[in-house]
Write a protein that holds these residues in place. Sequence first.
Motif, PDB file in Angstrom:
ATOM      1  N   ALA A  95       0.886  -1.220  -0.094  1.00  0.00           N
ATOM      2  CA  ALA A  95      -0.042   0.007  -0.114  1.00  0.00           C
ATOM      3  C   ALA A  95       0.929   1.301   0.009  1.00  0.00           C
ATOM      4  O   ALA A  95       2.132   1.621   0.453  1.00  0.00           O
ATOM      5  CB  ALA A  95      -0.876  -0.005   1.136  1.00  0.00           C
ATOM      6  N   ARG A  96       0.347   2.195  -0.480  1.00  0.00           N
ATOM      7  CA  ARG A  96       1.210   3.297  -0.552  1.00  0.00           C
ATOM      8  C   ARG A  96       0.721   4.418   0.951  1.00  0.00           C
ATOM      9  O   ARG A  96      -0.623   4.212   1.318  1.00  0.00           O
ATOM     10  CB  ARG A  96       0.337   4.405  -1.756  1.00  0.00           C
ATOM     11  N   LEU A  97       1.546   5.077   1.369  1.00  0.00           N
ATOM     12  CA  LEU A  97       1.489   5.759   2.710  1.00  0.00           C
ATOM     13  C   LEU A  97       1.429   7.335   2.471  1.00  0.00           C
ATOM     14  O   LEU A  97       2.426   7.685   1.898  1.00  0.00           O
ATOM     15  CB  LEU A  97       2.217   5.280   3.861  1.00  0.00           C
ATOM     16  N   ILE A  98       0.553   8.000   2.894  1.00  0.00           N
ATOM     17  CA  ILE A  98       0.626   9.547   2.774  1.00  0.00           C
ATOM     18  C   ILE A  98       0.328   9.751   4.381  1.00  0.00           C
ATOM     19  O   ILE A  98      -0.673   9.519   5.004  1.00  0.00           O
ATOM     20  CB  ILE A  98      -0.667  10.133   2.096  1.00  0.00           C
ATOM     21  N   HIS A  99       1.528  10.355   4.918  1.00  0.00           N
ATOM     22  CA  HIS A  99       1.667  10.942   6.274  1.00  0.00           C
ATOM     23  C   HIS A  99       1.687  12.264   6.350  1.00  0.00           C
ATOM     24  O   HIS A  99       2.299  12.994   5.819  1.00  0.00           O
ATOM     25  CB  HIS A  99       2.873  10.007   6.833  1.00  0.00           C
ATOM     26  N   ILE A 100       0.810  12.644   7.481  1.00  0.00           N
ATOM     27  CA  ILE A 100       0.652  14.085   7.532  1.00  0.00           C
ATOM     28  C   ILE A 100       1.697  14.487   8.815  1.00  0.00           C
ATOM     29  O   ILE A 100       1.682  13.996   9.970  1.00  0.00           O
ATOM     30  CB  ILE A 100      -0.771  14.499   7.959  1.00  0.00           C
ATOM     31  N   SER A 101       2.460  15.562   8.616  1.00  0.00           N
ATOM     32  CA  SER A 101       3.320  15.913   9.662  1.00  0.00           C
ATOM     33  C   SER A 101       3.274  17.480   9.799  1.00  0.00           C
ATOM     34  O   SER A 101       2.273  18.102   9.576  1.00  0.00           O
ATOM     35  CB  SER A 101       4.881  15.622   8.994  1.00  0.00           C
ATOM     36  N   THR A 102       4.158  18.082  10.473  1.00  0.00           N
ATOM     37  CA  THR A 102       4.107  19.496  10.892  1.00  0.00           C
ATOM     38  C   THR A 102       5.117  20.561  10.632  1.00  0.00           C
ATOM     39  O   THR A 102       6.281  20.127  10.321  1.00  0.00           O
ATOM     40  CB  THR A 102       3.929  19.461  12.231  1.00  0.00           C
ATOM     41  N   ASP A 103       4.746  21.667  10.899  1.00  0.00           N
ATOM     42  CA  ASP A 103       6.010  22.710  10.764  1.00  0.00           C
ATOM     43  C   ASP A 103       6.833  22.913  12.036  1.00  0.00           C
ATOM     44  O   ASP A 103       7.552  23.533  11.977  1.00  0.00           O
ATOM     45  CB  ASP A 103       5.108  24.417  10.521  1.00  0.00           C
ATOM     46  N   PHE A 104       6.162  22.077  13.025  1.00  0.00           N
ATOM     47  CA  PHE A 104       6.934  22.307  14.383  1.00  0.00           C
ATOM     48  C   PHE A 104       8.365  21.462  14.356  1.00  0.00           C
ATOM     49  O   PHE A 104       8.975  21.345  15.304  1.00  0.00           O
ATOM     50  CB  PHE A 104       5.891  21.657  15.352  1.00  0.00           C
ATOM     51  N   VAL A 105       8.428  20.703  13.068  1.00  0.00           N
ATOM     52  CA  VAL A 105       9.810  20.159  12.824  1.00  0.00           C
ATOM     53  C   VAL A 105      10.936  21.119  12.598  1.00  0.00           C
ATOM     54  O   VAL A 105      12.137  20.893  12.925  1.00  0.00           O
ATOM     55  CB  VAL A 105       9.837  19.227  11.692  1.00  0.00           C
ATOM     56  N   PHE A 106      10.507  22.513  12.524  1.00  0.00           N
ATOM     57  CA  PHE A 106      11.579  23.476  12.500  1.00  0.00           C
ATOM     58  C   PHE A 106      11.510  24.338  13.786  1.00  0.00           C
ATOM     59  O   PHE A 106      10.665  24.464  14.450  1.00  0.00           O
ATOM     60  CB  PHE A 106      11.140  24.485  11.358  1.00  0.00           C
ATOM     61  N   GLY A 108      12.210  27.697  13.666  1.00  0.00           N
ATOM     62  CA  GLY A 108      11.404  29.135  13.192  1.00  0.00           C
ATOM     63  C   GLY A 108      12.578  30.250  13.399  1.00  0.00           C
ATOM     64  O   GLY A 108      12.158  31.430  13.267  1.00  0.00           O
ATOM     65  N   ALA A 109      13.807  29.767  13.153  1.00  0.00           N
ATOM     66  CA  ALA A 109      14.899  30.955  12.983  1.00  0.00           C
ATOM     67  C   ALA A 109      14.904  31.461  11.599  1.00  0.00           C
ATOM     68  O   ALA A 109      15.627  32.311  11.616  1.00  0.00           O
ATOM     69  CB  ALA A 109      16.084  30.261  13.572  1.00  0.00           C
ATOM     70  N   ALA A 110      14.484  30.811  10.655  1.00  0.00           N
ATOM     71  CA  ALA A 110      14.371  31.306   9.306  1.00  0.00           C
ATOM     72  C   ALA A 110      13.788  32.667   9.083  1.00  0.00           C
ATOM     73  O   ALA A 110      12.921  33.149   9.841  1.00  0.00           O
ATOM     74  CB  ALA A 110      13.913  30.198   8.250  1.00  0.00           C
ATOM     75  N   ALA A 111      14.232  33.351   7.855  1.00  0.00           N
ATOM     76  CA  ALA A 111      13.525  34.444   7.748  1.00  0.00           C
ATOM     77  C   ALA A 111      12.791  34.517   6.431  1.00  0.00           C
ATOM     78  O   ALA A 111      12.108  35.560   5.872  1.00  0.00           O
ATOM     79  CB  ALA A 111      14.160  35.753   7.459  1.00  0.00           C
ATOM     80  N   THR A 112      12.873  33.275   5.822  1.00  0.00           N
ATOM     81  CA  THR A 112      12.239  32.786   4.501  1.00  0.00           C
ATOM     82  C   THR A 112      11.308  31.630   4.403  1.00  0.00           C
ATOM     83  O   THR A 112      11.919  30.620   5.294  1.00  0.00           O
ATOM     84  CB  THR A 112      13.158  32.814   3.139  1.00  0.00           C
ATOM     85  N   PRO A 113      10.381  31.164   3.724  1.00  0.00           N
ATOM     86  CA  PRO A 113       9.649  30.109   4.025  1.00  0.00           C
ATOM     87  C   PRO A 113      10.450  28.744   3.801  1.00  0.00           C
ATOM     88  O   PRO A 113      11.580  28.691   3.028  1.00  0.00           O
ATOM     89  CB  PRO A 113       8.675  30.057   2.700  1.00  0.00           C
ATOM     90  N   TYR A 114      10.219  27.849   4.833  1.00  0.00           N
ATOM     91  CA  TYR A 114      10.856  26.624   4.713  1.00  0.00           C
ATOM     92  C   TYR A 114      10.820  25.496   3.672  1.00  0.00           C
ATOM     93  O   TYR A 114       9.564  25.332   3.503  1.00  0.00           O
ATOM     94  CB  TYR A 114      10.468  25.857   6.181  1.00  0.00           C
ATOM     95  N   ALA A 115      11.676  25.268   2.867  1.00  0.00           N
ATOM     96  CA  ALA A 115      11.535  24.469   1.820  1.00  0.00           C
ATOM     97  C   ALA A 115      11.269  22.731   2.567  1.00  0.00           C
ATOM     98  O   ALA A 115      12.022  22.599   3.509  1.00  0.00           O
ATOM     99  CB  ALA A 115      12.765  24.473   0.930  1.00  0.00           C
ATOM    100  N   PRO A 116      10.730  22.177   1.829  1.00  0.00           N
ATOM    101  CA  PRO A 116      10.861  20.785   2.044  1.00  0.00           C
ATOM    102  C   PRO A 116      12.018  20.005   2.764  1.00  0.00           C
ATOM    103  O   PRO A 116      12.068  19.284   3.327  1.00  0.00           O
ATOM    104  CB  PRO A 116      10.052  19.788   0.913  1.00  0.00           C
ATOM    105  N   ASN A 117      13.246  20.420   1.686  1.00  0.00           N
ATOM    106  CA  ASN A 117      14.454  19.973   2.314  1.00  0.00           C
ATOM    107  C   ASN A 117      15.282  20.782   3.262  1.00  0.00           C
ATOM    108  O   ASN A 117      16.489  20.327   3.431  1.00  0.00           O
ATOM    109  CB  ASN A 117      15.237  19.752   1.108  1.00  0.00           C
ATOM    110  N   ALA A 118      14.612  21.605   4.002  1.00  0.00           N
ATOM    111  CA  ALA A 118      15.198  22.454   4.778  1.00  0.00           C
ATOM    112  C   ALA A 118      15.644  21.521   6.109  1.00  0.00           C
ATOM    113  O   ALA A 118      14.825  20.617   6.235  1.00  0.00           O
ATOM    114  CB  ALA A 118      14.523  23.570   5.393  1.00  0.00           C
ATOM    115  N   ARG A 119      16.722  22.099   6.887  1.00  0.00           N
ATOM    116  CA  ARG A 119      17.233  21.196   8.031  1.00  0.00           C
ATOM    117  C   ARG A 119      16.023  21.248   9.311  1.00  0.00           C
ATOM    118  O   ARG A 119      16.026  22.353   9.591  1.00  0.00           O
ATOM    119  CB  ARG A 119      18.561  21.560   8.508  1.00  0.00           C
ATOM    120  N   PRO A 120      15.841  20.040   9.611  1.00  0.00           N
ATOM    121  CA  PRO A 120      14.665  20.126  10.672  1.00  0.00           C
ATOM    122  C   PRO A 120      15.428  20.250  12.207  1.00  0.00           C
ATOM    123  O   PRO A 120      16.720  20.108  12.105  1.00  0.00           O
ATOM    124  CB  PRO A 120      14.190  18.736  10.883  1.00  0.00           C
ATOM    125  N   ALA A 121      14.665  21.178  12.881  1.00  0.00           N
ATOM    126  CA  ALA A 121      15.642  21.538  14.228  1.00  0.00           C
ATOM    127  C   ALA A 121      14.232  21.587  15.037  1.00  0.00           C
ATOM    128  O   ALA A 121      14.054  23.001  15.669  1.00  0.00           O
ATOM    129  CB  ALA A 121      16.307  22.608  14.249  1.00  0.00           C
TER     130      ALA A 121
END
Length: 293
Positions: A95-106, A108-121
């Motif tokens: 089966a294919r899995l679609i998983h919903i995650s969150t902006d809270f993996v970042f 918030g220190a950035a000044a521009t929108p987080y890209a999907p490949n941005a480093r989580p912290a």
Amino acid sequence: MTATILITGAGGQLGQELARSIPAGMRGIALGRAELDIADAEQVHYTLAALAPAVVINAAAYTAVDRAESEVVAAMAVNAAGPAALAAGCAQVNARLIHISTDFVFDGAAATPYAPNARPAPLGVYGRSKLAGEQRLRGILPEALVLRTGWVYSARGANFVKTMLRLMAERDTLTVVADQVGTPTWAAGLAGAIWAAVDRPAVSGTYHWSDAGVCSWYDFAVAIAEEALALGLLQGMPAIRPIPGSAYPTPARRPAFSVLDKTSSWRDLELEPVHWRQNLRRMLAELAAEKSL
């Protein structure tokens, strides 16, 4: 043959919107925690084996951000071990899995929108547990689709919009944090994006989704009041005063900036961006229509 789509977390805001919007030609099975606790690996295994879904949409999550700071085990069970169990089950039934995650993996220190490949912290337990879920499922099912979102609200369930409406009806003056910036996400719009992803099996990896535009919680509250007043959901406009986050301390630290870059989602899901205020208006109109019945 009609494809079976399994939706977990059916009792939540997103789960309810997904269940309400299952496209024609698909057989949707929406299970709440009482029917499927994703933290129970054995139950997940037997449920997926019995249903043999083509796609699993994981909308189940432990979302009590502040309580997670003292309930680490519970948060990790649902947000980290749960996705891993689903990934293992999906691998077994192809089966294919679609998983919903969150902006809270970042953080918030950035000044521009987080890209999907941005480093989580992540800053707290909730964000760490959700990031762990992403990582664990990737180790089992690399081709899974992870869709991060944030600031979700709906006409159903508890959320910021409905809390504000209640407080605005009770009080003449409210204070709202003005130095945390992000983008609201209407759950019905998010559900539409997920169904678009279901229809595009080639879409995999990590993507971001929210409505278009940017605002602070204060801006969001002002817009809620203005739109609700116009629709007759409020009798008068309350005074809304901006305050810094430091004036409203919480157990969990929150990212000051959690705007997500949705460019790849708009492109690959072939969806037009919709401004958050337009979707807010739609949700409040839904509430107003229900109130008039």
